[in-house]
Scaffold this active site. Sequence first.
Site, mmCIF file in Angstrom:
data_model
loop_
_atom_site.group_PDB
_atom_site.id
_atom_site.type_symbol
_atom_site.label_atom_id
_atom_site.label_comp_id
_atom_site.label_asym_id
_atom_site.label_seq_id
_atom_site.Cartn_x
_atom_site.Cartn_y
_atom_site.Cartn_z
ATOM 1 N N ARG A 294 0.105 4.289 -0.335
ATOM 2 C CA ARG A 294 -0.370 5.730 0.089
ATOM 3 C C ARG A 294 0.373 6.530 1.116
ATOM 4 O O ARG A 294 0.976 5.935 2.056
ATOM 5 C CB ARG A 294 -2.043 5.601 0.549
ATOM 6 C CG ARG A 294 -2.953 5.070 -0.744
ATOM 7 C CD ARG A 294 -4.382 4.746 -0.405
ATOM 8 N NE ARG A 294 -4.254 3.533 0.558
ATOM 9 C CZ ARG A 294 -5.316 2.824 0.945
ATOM 10 N NH1 ARG A 294 -6.605 3.699 0.637
ATOM 11 N NH2 ARG A 294 -5.250 1.962 1.558
ATOM 12 N N ASP B 200 0.890 -0.969 0.041
ATOM 13 C CA ASP B 200 0.058 -0.007 0.110
ATOM 14 C C ASP B 200 1.007 1.225 0.103
ATOM 15 O O ASP B 200 1.550 1.410 0.953
ATOM 16 C CB ASP B 200 -0.746 -0.128 1.092
ATOM 17 C CG ASP B 200 -1.891 1.278 1.238
ATOM 18 O OD1 ASP B 200 -1.851 2.110 0.466
ATOM 19 O OD2 ASP B 200 -2.897 1.022 1.708
#
Length: 221
Positions: A148, A146
């Site tokens: 982000r 991930d």
Amino acid sequence: MSWPPATLRAQVSIPLTLADGSRVTARAFTFTGLRDGREHLALGLGGWADELDTGTSPRWTPLTRPPLTRVHSECLTGDVLGSRRCDCGPQLDEALHRLAEEGGLLLYLRQEGRGIGLYSKLDAYVLQDEGLDTYEANVALGYEEDARDYTVAAQMLRALGVDRVALLTNNADKVAQLEALGVDVVEKVPTGVHRSDANGRYLATKLDRHPPLAPRHQAHG
Ligand SMILES: [Zn+2]
């Protein structure tokens, strides 16, 4: 803090029609100095659309509570096209409705596909169709599980004069990342779960990696 301040660049009203046909007005804010140079957007909704002075040095009027805030990462397929491979579209709809009702901020982050970009996200779908889950597919493509990064969210909040939020999320990791960036998450407001015929495995994987929050303060307000 380890990131430079951003400043408010401009603001403008945008009339919106929500998924249920209701009409609201959002105030869109743009910024200078966001760390990754992308065009991230903040939207003020409900009472919050009106609470900023005009000009480039806004001040929130004295607050009785921190704003309900949703940090949403761009998902072109889900947000715009209504893809049922994920729950981004319904999550965005729910957030816009709640923010319009209660007043608050939507931070729309231009980090498509958990930060790996649109084409790579679609490549990951190919791998998912071959049996990998969302996170395994990203790793197989050479990315983090991930990717982000919420630094720009913290920058936008600071530029808007907001240092405390009630965060609309089920994601404990998002809360932890924002708090590490200096945003005081005084309340976690859970969101609904949006199932479709095609996103069951996606949601199960997400739940497995990000167990639901035990909200410290359920009541909002
Ligand atoms: Zn999505």
